[in-house]
Structure formats: C-alpha cells, structure tokens
Design a protein around this motif. Structure first.
Motif, mmCIF file in Angstrom:
data_model
loop_
_atom_site.group_PDB
_atom_site.id
_atom_site.type_symbol
_atom_site.label_atom_id
_atom_site.label_comp_id
_atom_site.label_asym_id
_atom_site.label_seq_id
_atom_site.Cartn_x
_atom_site.Cartn_y
_atom_site.Cartn_z
ATOM 1 N N GLU A 378 0.813 -1.212 0.000
ATOM 2 C CA GLU A 378 0.000 0.000 0.000
ATOM 3 C C GLU A 378 0.852 1.270 0.000
ATOM 4 O O GLU A 378 0.455 2.294 -0.540
ATOM 5 C CB GLU A 378 -0.928 -0.007 1.215
ATOM 6 N N ARG A 379 2.021 1.223 0.615
ATOM 7 C CA ARG A 379 2.848 2.427 0.712
ATOM 8 C C ARG A 379 3.757 2.627 -0.493
ATOM 9 O O ARG A 379 4.473 3.627 -0.562
ATOM 10 C CB ARG A 379 3.719 2.350 1.981
ATOM 11 N N LEU A 380 3.754 1.689 -1.440
ATOM 12 C CA LEU A 380 4.682 1.807 -2.562
ATOM 13 C C LEU A 380 4.408 3.064 -3.384
ATOM 14 O O LEU A 380 5.334 3.807 -3.726
ATOM 15 C CB LEU A 380 4.585 0.566 -3.445
ATOM 16 N N ARG A 389 8.998 13.586 -6.529
ATOM 17 C CA ARG A 389 9.013 15.032 -6.294
ATOM 18 C C ARG A 389 10.391 15.534 -5.858
ATOM 19 O O ARG A 389 10.624 16.743 -5.873
ATOM 20 C CB ARG A 389 7.973 15.390 -5.224
ATOM 21 N N THR A 390 11.272 14.619 -5.457
ATOM 22 C CA THR A 390 12.585 15.026 -4.945
ATOM 23 C C THR A 390 13.684 14.911 -5.994
ATOM 24 O O THR A 390 14.573 15.771 -6.063
ATOM 25 C CB THR A 390 12.951 14.167 -3.719
ATOM 26 N N TYR A 391 13.638 13.861 -6.816
ATOM 27 C CA TYR A 391 14.696 13.598 -7.787
ATOM 28 C C TYR A 391 14.239 13.967 -9.198
ATOM 29 O O TYR A 391 13.044 14.021 -9.482
ATOM 30 C CB TYR A 391 15.098 12.128 -7.747
ATOM 31 N N ASP A 392 15.238 14.179 -10.059
ATOM 32 C CA ASP A 392 14.931 14.434 -11.467
ATOM 33 C C ASP A 392 14.412 13.169 -12.149
ATOM 34 O O ASP A 392 13.505 13.239 -12.984
ATOM 35 C CB ASP A 392 16.180 14.945 -12.192
ATOM 36 N N TYR A 393 14.993 12.022 -11.788
ATOM 37 C CA TYR A 393 14.549 10.744 -12.340
ATOM 38 C C TYR A 393 14.509 9.714 -11.215
ATOM 39 O O TYR A 393 15.396 9.702 -10.343
ATOM 40 C CB TYR A 393 15.485 10.246 -13.453
ATOM 41 N N VAL A 394 13.525 8.861 -11.259
ATOM 42 C CA VAL A 394 13.414 7.728 -10.345
ATOM 43 C C VAL A 394 13.318 6.478 -11.212
ATOM 44 O O VAL A 394 12.342 6.298 -11.950
ATOM 45 C CB VAL A 394 12.185 7.843 -9.418
ATOM 46 N N VAL A 395 14.342 5.626 -11.146
ATOM 47 C CA VAL A 395 14.396 4.397 -11.939
ATOM 48 C C VAL A 395 14.070 3.231 -11.011
ATOM 49 O O VAL A 395 14.743 3.037 -9.993
ATOM 50 C CB VAL A 395 15.780 4.213 -12.586
ATOM 51 N N VAL A 396 13.059 2.475 -11.357
ATOM 52 C CA VAL A 396 12.577 1.385 -10.516
ATOM 53 C C VAL A 396 12.847 0.070 -11.226
ATOM 54 O O VAL A 396 12.384 -0.142 -12.361
ATOM 55 C CB VAL A 396 11.068 1.524 -10.221
ATOM 56 N N ALA A 397 13.609 -0.800 -10.580
ATOM 57 C CA ALA A 397 13.827 -2.162 -11.077
ATOM 58 C C ALA A 397 12.781 -3.056 -10.423
ATOM 59 O O ALA A 397 12.898 -3.415 -9.253
ATOM 60 C CB ALA A 397 15.238 -2.629 -10.750
ATOM 61 N N ALA A 398 11.735 -3.390 -11.172
ATOM 62 C CA ALA A 398 10.576 -4.079 -10.612
ATOM 63 C C ALA A 398 10.506 -5.505 -11.120
ATOM 64 O O ALA A 398 11.024 -5.826 -12.198
ATOM 65 C CB ALA A 398 9.296 -3.334 -10.974
ATOM 66 N N PRO A 399 9.860 -6.377 -10.359
ATOM 67 C CA PRO A 399 9.582 -7.718 -10.873
ATOM 68 C C PRO A 399 8.504 -7.648 -11.948
ATOM 69 O O PRO A 399 8.063 -6.558 -12.345
ATOM 70 C CB PRO A 399 9.105 -8.475 -9.635
ATOM 71 N N SER A 400 8.059 -8.789 -12.394
ATOM 72 C CA SER A 400 7.040 -8.820 -13.438
ATOM 73 C C SER A 400 5.765 -8.125 -12.976
ATOM 74 O O SER A 400 5.285 -8.355 -11.860
ATOM 75 C CB SER A 400 6.733 -10.278 -13.814
ATOM 76 N N LEU A 401 5.228 -7.245 -13.826
ATOM 77 C CA LEU A 401 3.983 -6.523 -13.502
ATOM 78 C C LEU A 401 2.751 -7.246 -14.021
ATOM 79 O O LEU A 401 1.632 -6.801 -13.742
ATOM 80 C CB LEU A 401 4.028 -5.121 -14.104
ATOM 81 N N SER A 402 2.906 -8.311 -14.752
ATOM 82 C CA SER A 402 1.765 -9.031 -15.318
ATOM 83 C C SER A 402 0.981 -9.687 -14.189
ATOM 84 O O SER A 402 1.494 -10.548 -13.471
ATOM 85 C CB SER A 402 2.232 -10.093 -16.312
ATOM 86 N N GLY A 403 -0.241 -9.256 -14.020
ATOM 87 C CA GLY A 403 -1.098 -9.827 -12.995
ATOM 88 C C GLY A 403 -0.762 -9.407 -11.588
ATOM 89 O O GLY A 403 -1.319 -9.951 -10.627
ATOM 90 N N ALA A 404 0.147 -8.431 -11.391
ATOM 91 C CA ALA A 404 0.528 -8.002 -10.047
ATOM 92 C C ALA A 404 -0.555 -7.109 -9.455
ATOM 93 O O ALA A 404 -1.083 -6.224 -10.130
ATOM 94 C CB ALA A 404 1.857 -7.260 -10.087
ATOM 95 N N ASP A 405 -0.876 -7.348 -8.191
ATOM 96 C CA ASP A 405 -1.827 -6.473 -7.501
ATOM 97 C C ASP A 405 -1.174 -5.122 -7.237
ATOM 98 O O ASP A 405 0.024 -5.040 -6.961
ATOM 99 C CB ASP A 405 -2.266 -7.107 -6.177
ATOM 100 N N GLY A 406 -1.956 -4.078 -7.269
ATOM 101 C CA GLY A 406 -1.435 -2.735 -7.027
ATOM 102 C C GLY A 406 -0.950 -2.024 -8.261
ATOM 103 O O GLY A 406 -0.455 -0.899 -8.159
ATOM 104 N N GLY A 407 -1.075 -2.655 -9.440
ATOM 105 C CA GLY A 407 -0.633 -1.982 -10.652
ATOM 106 C C GLY A 407 -1.404 -0.711 -10.944
ATOM 107 O O GLY A 407 -0.848 0.259 -11.459
ATOM 108 N N ARG A 409 -2.507 1.448 -8.797
ATOM 109 C CA ARG A 409 -1.970 2.555 -7.994
ATOM 110 C C ARG A 409 -0.695 3.112 -8.612
ATOM 111 O O ARG A 409 -0.457 4.327 -8.585
ATOM 112 C CB ARG A 409 -1.713 2.078 -6.562
ATOM 113 N N LEU A 410 0.132 2.239 -9.163
ATOM 114 C CA LEU A 410 1.333 2.727 -9.842
ATOM 115 C C LEU A 410 0.981 3.461 -11.126
ATOM 116 O O LEU A 410 1.622 4.453 -11.484
ATOM 117 C CB LEU A 410 2.271 1.558 -10.149
ATOM 118 N N ALA A 411 -0.029 2.991 -11.844
ATOM 119 C CA ALA A 411 -0.436 3.662 -13.082
ATOM 120 C C ALA A 411 -0.900 5.080 -12.822
ATOM 121 O O ALA A 411 -0.774 5.950 -13.683
ATOM 122 C CB ALA A 411 -1.533 2.853 -13.769
#
Length: 490
Positions: A378-380, A389-407, A409-411
C-alpha cells in the motif's frame, strides 16, 4: 532498426477498434431504471394545474401601513370571500372545481364532500390560492390554480370582483352608520383592481416535495451508473475466447529493437536515455520483464548510472530475487525497500550512495523476497510519489507486472514502463505483455526487444556482462561516505 512512437499501436487498434462494451448494446436494468424515472417525471405533473395571476393595488401615493396589507390578505384568505367568489362562477366552473376536491385531505375537507357543490368549489379555491405583497407593500398579488387555463383566469377575476364588492359594501355601511367616518379611509386605504389577470398556458411544475424526490432519484441513478461504468471489466471466456479490451484514454507505446530483431544492453540503455530526455517524458521509469528479470535489473542499474551524470537520480530496487540488485550495496544487511514499505526504517536509513556513480540507491532490503507481491504494497505509490518530487529521475527495477496487484496505484503516478522481451521469444510474447500492462491502465509503455545469446541464457550471466557487481570493490569502499540522509541528498 525499427522505432515507432504512436498514440495507438496496431496491437491496441486490433483490440480496441470496432469493439464496444458488450453490455452497452444489451438492454438491461439501466434502460428500465431510466424509463421508470421518466415515467415518474411525467406522472408528477398530474393532475394538471394552471395558475392565473392578478393584482389588487392600494389607491394611495405613499406606502400604506403594514397592518393594512396584512388585513387585506386575511380577508382574501377568508372562507366567506371564497364562498362569494364561488357564487360568481358559472355552474359548470363550480362543478369542475368541486370534482377536483378528491385531492384534499383532512377531516374538514372530508366533510365538505357531503356539502353543496358551491361549498366544495369554495374549498378548492382556498386551497389553490396564494397571496403575496408586491411593490413594497403597495399592492397584493393573487395566484390561483385550476385544472384548465380558462377556469383559472375566471376564478382569479371572480376573486378580485368579490373582494372589491365586499370593500365597497363595507365602506358604504360605515358611512351610513356615521360612526368614525374617517377611521376606515385612514386605517384601510382605498383599493382598486391592478393589472388584468394573466394565465400561464403551461402546466405548473411538480410540488417541491416531488421535485426533491425526483432530483434524489436522478442523482442516485447517475452515481450508480458512473460507478458501474468505472468498474473493471469482468474477465471470463466467451465461446472459448477472451473478450477484447477497449483501451480508455490516451496510450503511447514505443517499440525499440535492433536491425536483427534485438538490442544489446548498452545500445538499449542509450536509446532509453534518449527516450527519457524528450520533452514531456515521465521522471518515473519502471523496468520490468516476464522472462528476463536479470537483464531488466541490469538495464535499470545502467540507466540510473547514465542519467546520474547530468541529473539527480534515485535507483529503487523492488525485485528481491535479482542477484545484481542484491549486490548494489556492500552491506547485505543494509535496510532497503522492504523496511521502508513496512515502516521499519525511514528514508534516511534506506538511501545509499552508489559506488560507481552519483546515483542514490534504495536496495531491496534485508527481508526482500522474490515475486511481484511487493508491487501490491500500500505504501509503494506513496514512496515513489515522494521520490518523484525530490529527484529528477526515479528508476525502478521491478519484478514482473503481469497480474501483479497494485498496478493501478502505480499507473496513477503516470510512469514510463519499460517492458523487456527476448528476441528469441514468440512473436505474440510482446503483445501479451503489452496487453497485461494495458489492463492495469499504464498509459506510457516502451516495449524493448533485447538480444539474447543463442543458448538461451541471460546475457548478464556470461563473461560479456556489462555490469560487474560491486563485490570486488566492497573492501576499498567501506571507508567512503556514510549513507546519505533523504532530506539532504544531493
């Protein structure tokens, strides 16, 4: 080299063009509900009522006393004047008014049903009469409703004639008595007929109570229909085939590939860096892959290091099963995303300096686990929003998003999602990956085709690995700067 950047790709068009929501064409409860509401609106106008308006004015040059206006209003609303007005109407008009007395309620109204027609008509006139002051108290407005416009007009004229006759009779009787002959003109100024009676040829609107109920019903239907339309599509087979997906809103997709089908890691990072420096690019970048997790993590690290040469960059490691992400910091027990997401540690404890660049790193953490369950934390979204809001770029190395709950909220953070596919994978693999991202409402997607060695292994595992781990550099780096605090990171 093939590179396309269009608002809707052929894949999206193949799924969306010509398809509509299957429920939109099927008669259902919404059509029945709105039809019932329209019928209720029509029924609220019955029985039809038409209102005629006329005025009575005080024949004085200044404003009369307030008591005079109240006295005239009381006389107009009296039972005796209603009887006199009813007698002045034609028998057919009295009969029409008397028949409509079924609308009246109460014991006194019920008794009127057994009385003569003239009495029942008088009761009807009283119930449909409204008296208000106008022109600052210099006159009175009479509004009288009836089943037809003509009847309302005649009833209003009869009321005014009855009042003027009563006023004239009262003044003559007072003069004949010769008792205080000047009191009546002083207390009750002379009155006269004002504007001629006018009638509206449109029926009266429903009463306030009916309007309130109709408005509440309309709002309830609109809210319920909007919530139903916004609900996720029910997924299930239809004749053995999944229902096509209609993409909502604006989607942008880019296809990155090499001349022979796939890109090497270094050219892929260069192409992604160009993609991010374009105007309007999202500062939040999420890299993911269904079948190349190590390659996805390696490209995320290389991309963050390249962008940090000219900008403030934070590298977020979500995939706890990646070996290269686990070796980002020398201390394997350093707190990271797992502690940050579950409130065990704060930003200042989890942000570390990368040994090979100016980038800041949040490792997977001590309790990191493999799998996409971390995407559903929930806090992701809150953490990524603060970093964005703090950095110019935020690069996220994520696991597979296919079928992941919480997608979803990220969208909502409007990220740029980079999805890696192998050039040795079937041609439908990229389509299926994009389909999974589209279902979670990601609007900006880059499909990156990566060249994989012929033996099928992950390119990052061989001798040609472009990103060596930091194990060899761990010892000489232990005396370097301590982890940076979040608020003061530069």
């Amino acid at each position: 080299m093939v590179h396309t950047d269009v608002a809707h790709t052929d894949v999206a068009e193949a799924r969306a063009a010509g398809w509509a929501d299957a429920r939109a064409w099927r008669p259902g409860l919404w059509q029945v509900a709105w039809l019932a509401f329209l019928l209720a609106v029509v029924a609220s106008f019955f029985p039809l009522q038409f209102t005629a308006t006329t005025t009575i004015a005080f024949d004085v040059g200044t404003q009369p006393p307030a008591a005079a206006a109240r006295g005239v209003a009381q006389v107009l609303a009296s039972r005796e004047l209603a009887y006199d007005a009813a007698r002045r109407l034609a028998p057919d008009d009295r009969a029409r008014l008397a028949v409509g007395l079924w609308r009246q309620l109460g014991g006194a109204r019920a008794e009127a049903q057994e009385r003569p027609e003239e009495v029942r008509a008088a009761w009807r006139l009283l119930d449909d009469l409204a008296v208000t002051t106008i022109n600052g108290g210099r006159g009175l407005s009479l509004s009288l409703s009836a089943p037809t416009p003509g009847l309302a007009l005649r009833a209003a004229e009869a009321y005014v004639a009855a009042f003027l006759a009563l006023d004239a009779t009262t003044r003559v009787a007072t003069d004949d008595l010769a008792v205080l002959p000047t009191v009546l003109p002083t207390v009750l100024p002379a009155v006269r007929r004002g504007e001629p009676a006018r009638v509206a040829f449109l029926p009266d609107p429903p009463r306030p109570l009916a309007l309130g109920l109709l408005l509440a019903a309309a709002l309830t239907l609109l809210i319920a229909q909007r919530n139903a339309a916004a609900a996720p599509e029910a997924q299930g087979p239809l004749n053995g085939t999944d229902l096509p997906l209609e993409l909502k809103g604006s989607h942008r997709i880019a296809w990155l590939g090499g001349p022979e089908g796939g890109l090497q890691i270094e050219p892929a990072v260069a192409r992604l860096a160009v993609q991010l420096t374009r105007s309007g690019a999202s500062p939040l970048v999420i890299l993911s892959s269904d079948d190349l997790p190590e390659a996805s993590a390696a490209i995320a690290i290389a991309l963050a290091r390249r962008l940090s040469e000219e900008a403030r960059v934070a590298l977020v490691a979500l995939d706890g099963g990646s070996r290269c992400l686990a070796s980002l910091v020398p201390d394997s027990f350093a707190p990271g995303m797992s502690e940050l997401l579950f409130g065990v540690a704060g930003f200042g404890e989890t942000i570390h300096r990368d040994a090979r660049s100016r980038a800041h790193v949040i490792p997977p953490g001590r309790d990191a686990r493999a799998g996409s369950f971390v995407v559903g934390a929930e806090r992701l979204a809150l953490v990524l929003g603060a970093l964005k809001r703090t950095y110019d770029y935020v690069v996220v190395a994520a696991p597979s998003l296919s079928g992941a709950d919480g997608g979803a909220r990220l969208a909502a953070l409007d990220p740029l999602v980079v999805c890696l596919t192998a050039d040795t994978a079937p041609s439908t693999a990229a389509v299926e990956s994009f389909d999974a991202l589209a279902q979670q409402r990601f609007a900006r997607v880059v499909m990156l085709c990566l060249a994989v060695p012929q033996d099928g292994g992950d390119e990052t595992e061989g001798d040609a690995s472009p990103l060596p781990t930091l194990d060899a550099l761990a010892a000489p780096l232990r005396h370097r700067d301590a982890p940076l605090r979040y608020a003061g990171a530069a």
